[in-house]
Design a protein around this motif. Structure first.
Motif, PDB file in Angstrom:
ATOM      1  N   UNK A 704      19.158   6.762   2.909  1.00 16.48           N
ATOM      2  CA  UNK A 704      17.708   6.993   3.392  1.00 16.48           C
ATOM      3  C   UNK A 704      16.996   5.777   2.708  1.00 16.48           C
ATOM      4  N   UNK A 705      16.180   5.007   3.274  1.00 13.63           N
ATOM      5  CA  UNK A 705      15.358   3.887   3.060  1.00 13.63           C
ATOM      6  C   UNK A 705      13.962   4.219   3.148  1.00 13.63           C
ATOM      7  N   UNK A 706      13.244   4.087   2.054  1.00  8.21           N
ATOM      8  CA  UNK A 706      11.924   4.495   1.812  1.00  8.21           C
ATOM      9  C   UNK A 706      11.338   3.549   1.397  1.00  8.21           C
ATOM     10  N   UNK A 707       9.877   3.134   1.792  1.00  7.79           N
ATOM     11  CA  UNK A 707       9.113   1.955   1.372  1.00  7.79           C
ATOM     12  C   UNK A 707       7.587   2.027   1.506  1.00  7.79           C
ATOM     13  N   UNK A 708       7.004   1.531   0.617  1.00 10.39           N
ATOM     14  CA  UNK A 708       5.612   1.732   0.453  1.00 10.39           C
ATOM     15  C   UNK A 708       4.577   0.499   0.016  1.00 10.39           C
ATOM     16  N   UNK A 709       3.403   0.398   0.577  1.00 10.06           N
ATOM     17  CA  UNK A 709       2.368  -0.699   0.189  1.00 10.06           C
ATOM     18  C   UNK A 709       1.202   0.124  -0.008  1.00 10.06           C
ATOM     19  N   UNK A 710       0.667  -0.066  -1.265  1.00 14.77           N
ATOM     20  CA  UNK A 710      -0.546   0.347  -1.743  1.00 14.77           C
ATOM     21  C   UNK A 710      -1.587  -0.451  -2.228  1.00 14.77           C
ATOM     22  N   UNK A 711      -2.877  -0.357  -2.145  1.00 17.98           N
ATOM     23  CA  UNK A 711      -3.941  -1.413  -2.529  1.00 17.98           C
ATOM     24  C   UNK A 711      -4.881  -0.319  -3.414  1.00 17.98           C
ATOM     25  N   UNK A 712      -5.340  -0.359  -4.556  1.00 10.75           N
ATOM     26  CA  UNK A 712      -6.207   0.388  -5.122  1.00 10.75           C
ATOM     27  C   UNK A 712      -7.371  -0.635  -5.821  1.00 10.75           C
ATOM     28  N   UNK A 713      -8.757  -0.309  -5.730  1.00 13.87           N
ATOM     29  CA  UNK A 713      -9.681  -1.033  -6.063  1.00 13.87           C
ATOM     30  C   UNK A 713     -10.835  -0.163  -6.667  1.00 13.87           C
ATOM     31  N   UNK A 714     -11.474  -0.283  -7.957  1.00 19.24           N
ATOM     32  CA  UNK A 714     -12.378   0.253  -8.428  1.00 19.24           C
ATOM     33  C   UNK A 714     -13.620  -0.202  -7.893  1.00 19.24           C
ATOM     34  N   UNK A 715     -14.507   0.507  -7.780  1.00 18.18           N
ATOM     35  CA  UNK A 715     -15.908   0.368  -7.159  1.00 18.18           C
ATOM     36  C   UNK A 715     -16.877   1.222  -7.827  1.00 18.18           C
ATOM     37  N   UNK A 716     -17.449   0.559  -8.875  1.00 18.51           N
ATOM     38  CA  UNK A 716     -18.559   1.701  -9.667  1.00 18.51           C
ATOM     39  C   UNK A 716     -17.330   2.567 -10.539  1.00 18.51           C
ATOM     40  N   UNK A 717     -17.684   3.751 -10.463  1.00 23.34           N
ATOM     41  CA  UNK A 717     -16.731   4.639 -11.284  1.00 23.34           C
ATOM     42  C   UNK A 717     -15.758   5.240 -10.279  1.00 23.34           C
ATOM     43  N   UNK A 718     -15.612   4.909  -9.085  1.00 22.07           N
ATOM     44  CA  UNK A 718     -14.759   5.467  -8.291  1.00 22.07           C
ATOM     45  C   UNK A 718     -13.557   4.475  -7.914  1.00 22.07           C
ATOM     46  N   UNK A 719     -12.279   4.964  -8.002  1.00 13.93           N
ATOM     47  CA  UNK A 719     -11.265   4.051  -7.523  1.00 13.93           C
ATOM     48  C   UNK A 719     -10.739   4.527  -5.949  1.00 13.93           C
TER      49      UNK A 719
END
Length: 764
Positions: A704-719
């Protein structure tokens, strides 16, 4: 679509050639590089994973989140010698699982699991709810091997110890929404809030899941196996002083899913089973006699009824701790769970109405109380001691629809569902009322004789008592008797009790601050009991307890300035009085059936390797390898209904010889935020699902092959975050469960194919 076993050796060579080899236990590298410390409670107290003298893997919430895992099924193959199948036909949250070759795939609640599922310290008495949701988990600890002392109730195989997040005392939230293949729609939310600053804090959690099943080719436009599930929980943390705390959680679950669809694997010709002497089993009746042999499609069902697997669950958990002194504390764990199930399953797996079961009101309720004293004496002694009480009550009325003509191969009887009540479609009912009680006293002490050398001594005394009312009923509710061909009235009320002492002995030597070795002996115990699914009163039981004596040697080390963690364990389990399914004579037609008895002994041994490497800041590479050599030592019995044979050469169920995984996770700063790239490959060797080793239950190796791409950015007090994921990108579909019903029919369940999707999240 199907992985072929010829690729196993190449994958094994690839895994062993990796310089950052193995670990199912997740540890993200810190910003400066290096491994973070992993704290576990595998010995009922907080300890560094590397200091625990037993094989335990800790999988953190970030691992499940990375690949959009909604439940713990992804532990299969990702932890050495751990095998978890998809849900059984009995319910969407009832899983089949095995640790080190000791397996459980049973929705019958009179039969207790040999692998303990523990949620916030509370032992779950049935497999219902065993497919734990991951949305609010802090970590899952997989304890491999018998846990006969501290987690002692019925843990001959091991334990899955799930720990949820605690209220933080600060206002904040984590919210995520997922959409993907199979019209997967999920909403997850966890909200923390203060109530009285420093004294009372709260947390609320919510999870909703919608997922379509597979298409039905006999009834176009319909899908079977839909998931419709939601749960909510509320938690209060009360800390009036620094020496006392109480953590109270209420859970409510409403599952309105359909039954896991079963697929036909009709066999027209005979099958030869590898027993001594060989047994020839005739082909299934609908195919062999009536020529009804529809082709098998792993991605489509033919059932005439989608079925239901509805479940309402309420649970209350109270964990309390009182510091008696600076070094000694008193801990109380109280748990209550009540579930009501309504299950309808089309077991003949066809568009014909041949064999269905209805369980309109399966009710299960349990209460448990653990009280323990734990702490230290001086600088060289740690101890845990306490008592445990458990009570489980289960009652059920199971109805069956069985077309006598197909079952007996008589065309003249087709459509005559009951010989004795021709106007009723119900051919019979089973009424079960079952009570299980367990009492235990346990203690474990760690004594450091001199710097580096620690001796662990532990023991648990357990007393189990079970009582069952078992009745076979006619469709009008009367007890089956001589008028229906039974030799005796089919009603019995009986009880039995068992007691067992299970010791633990371990010796650990700390060579350096980063390296330790240990040897241990542990005895595990799985209580005896009764089978609520027995064919008649003479086969209900009781059967006696089974035990496992486990010998283990291990090495745990961290190298290269704590940038590489390597853990190795070797073990041998002697499995005695193993509870097996065998055929026996009965007092009702057709005068034989399958029940449970202590029919065999086995020897299971193996090796497990886990490692995690952080070669540079942000990059984590893991891999794991499990090898299992599982063999019967003695297994003589009637496993097919065609006579007693020597079955010692058969393979144990759900005991794949190899389990392997490797993964890469890379975090880096870019585009004003943080990017995460992840990829994981899991390989599970071929295995057997039926005790007879019938080819219908043989499962080829699969990757079984799993993969992911994620992006996070903090804007003010919220990520804010967005993630794209792919699960089972190899589109590997394997059998998860196989059942043969008396040579009449075979059916299977399978895992889902390829999934892709996206997730939006925010946290503050």
């Amino acid at each position: 679509m199907h992985y072929q076993s010829k690729h196993k050796l190449g994958t094994l060579a690839l895994l062993l050639g990796l310089s950052p080899a193995v670990s199912a236990q997740e540890a993200d590298g810190s910003a400066q590089g290096g491994l973070e410390e992993i704290v576990v409670t595998a010995q009922k107290r907080e300890e560094n994973l590397q200091n625990v003298p037993l094989a335990v893997s800790a999988v953190t919430a970030s691992t499940f989140d990375r690949y959009a895992s909604s439940d713990i099924a992804d532990l299969s193959g990702a932890v050495p010698n751990v095998f978890i199948g998809e849900p059984t036909p009995g319910g969407s949250s009832i899983i089949s699982f095995a640790i080190r070759g000791i397996q459980y795939a049973e929705n019958e609640k009179t039969i207790e699991p040999p692998i303990g599922v523990v949620i916030d310290g509370v032992f779950s008495g049935t497999a219902q709810g065993g497919l734990l949701q991951t949305f609010d988990l802090e970590r899952v600890e997989v304890l491999r091997g018998p846990q006969g002392t501290l987690f002692g109730k019925n843990t001959t195989g091991g334990a899955i110890n799930a720990i949820r997040t605690r209220p933080t005392g600060r206002f904040g939230a984590r919210i995520a929404a997922t959409y993907g293949t199979f019209d997967r729609r999920e909403l997850r939310a966890v909200v923390n809030f203060p109530i009285f600053d420093g004294v009372l804090a709260g947390k609320g959690a919510f999870f909703y899941e919608h997922m379509d099943g597979i298409r039905n080719i006999a009834f176009p436009g319909r899908r079977d196996g839909d998931r419709r599930y939601w749960s909510a929980s509320g938690t209060l943390l009360f800390t009036p002083t620094s020496s006392f705390e109480a953590l109270l959680t209420y859970d409510h679950v409403k599952d309105r899913s359909q039954s896991t669809p079963v697929l036909n694997i009709y066999q027209a010709g005979p099958t030869t089973l590898p027993t001594d002497p060989p047994i020839v089993v005739q082909g299934e009746t609908p195919c062999r006699i009536f020529g009804f042999c529809p082709p098998l499609d792993y991605e489509a069902s033919r059932i005439n009824g989608s079925g239901i697997a509805h479940n309402n669950l309420d649970a209350v958990t109270l964990n309390a701790r009182l510091d008696l002194t600076d070094d000694i504390k008193l801990v109380s764990v109280t748990g209550w769970r009540k579930a009501q199930e309504n299950i309808v399953t089309d077991f003949d797996a066809s568009e014909l109405l041949i064999f269905q079961t209805l369980r309109p009101n399966d009710s299960f309720e349990q209460f448990s109380q653990e009280l323990r004293l734990e702490g230290t004496v001086g600088d060289r002694v740690n101890f845990v001691a306490g008592g445990f009480y458990y009570r489980g009550h289960y009652d059920s009325l199971i109805s069956r629809i069985q077309d006598i003509g197909y079952i007996r191969g008589n065309p003249a009887l087709i459509g005559v569902y009951s010989q004795f009540f021709p106007t009723s479609p119900i051919t019979g009912m089973t009424n079960v009322d079952h009570v299980a009680k367990s009492y235990a006293a346990f203690a474990q002490v760690d004594i450091e004789f001199f710097d580096g050398l620690t001796l662990t001594l532990g023991g648990r005394y357990t007393h189990d008592r079970k009582k069952i009312l078992y009745e076979l009923l006619n469709p009008d509710g009367t007890v089956v008797g001589p008028a229906q061909g039974a030799l005796v009235p089919q009603s019995v009320l009986t009880s039995e009790s068992w007691s067992k002492f299970t010791p633990r002995l371990a010796l650990r030597y700390q060579f350096t601050a980063d390296t330790q070795a240990y040897v241990s002996f542990t005895r595990g115990y799985n209580a005896g009991g009764y089978s609520g699914r027995a064919p008649d009163v003479s086969t209900v039981g009781p059967y006696n307890p089974e035990t496992v004596d486990s010998y283990e040697i291990g090495l745990k080390t961290e190298l290269l300035d704590r940038s590489l963690r390597l853990n190795i364990a070797a073990f041998r389990n002697n499995y005695n009085d193993k509870q097996e399914e065998v055929s026996r004579a009965t007092t009702v037609p057709p005068y034989f059936g399958t029940t449970i008895t202590n029919a065999s002994s086995a020897r299971i041994q193996g090796i497990e390797i886990e490692a995690t490497a952080v070669p540079t800041a942000g990059l984590t590479a893991t891999a794991s390898f499990g090898y299992l050599d599982a063999k019967y030592r003695n297994f003589i019995g009637n496993i097919s209904g065609l006579g007693v044979t020597d079955n010692s050469s058969l393979k144990l169920r759900r005991a794949p010889q190899f389990t392997m995984t490797t993964s890469i996770d890379y975090n880096f700063v870019a585009a004003g935020g943080e990017i995460n790239l992840g990829a994981r490959y899991r390989l599970i060797d071929e295995t057997e699902l039926l005790v007879t080793n019938d080819p219908a239950g043989h499962v080829e190796a699969g990757g079984y092959l799993d993969a992911s791409f994620g992006y996070e950015r903090e804007v003010g007090d919220v990520t804010w975050g967005i993630k794209f994921y792919g699960r089972n990108l190899t589109d590997t579909i394997r059998k998860s469960n196989t059942t043969r019903i008396g040579g009449f029919i075979n059916f299977i369940t399978v895992n889902r194919g390829r999934e892709v999707g996206a997730e939006l999240s925010l946290k503050f």
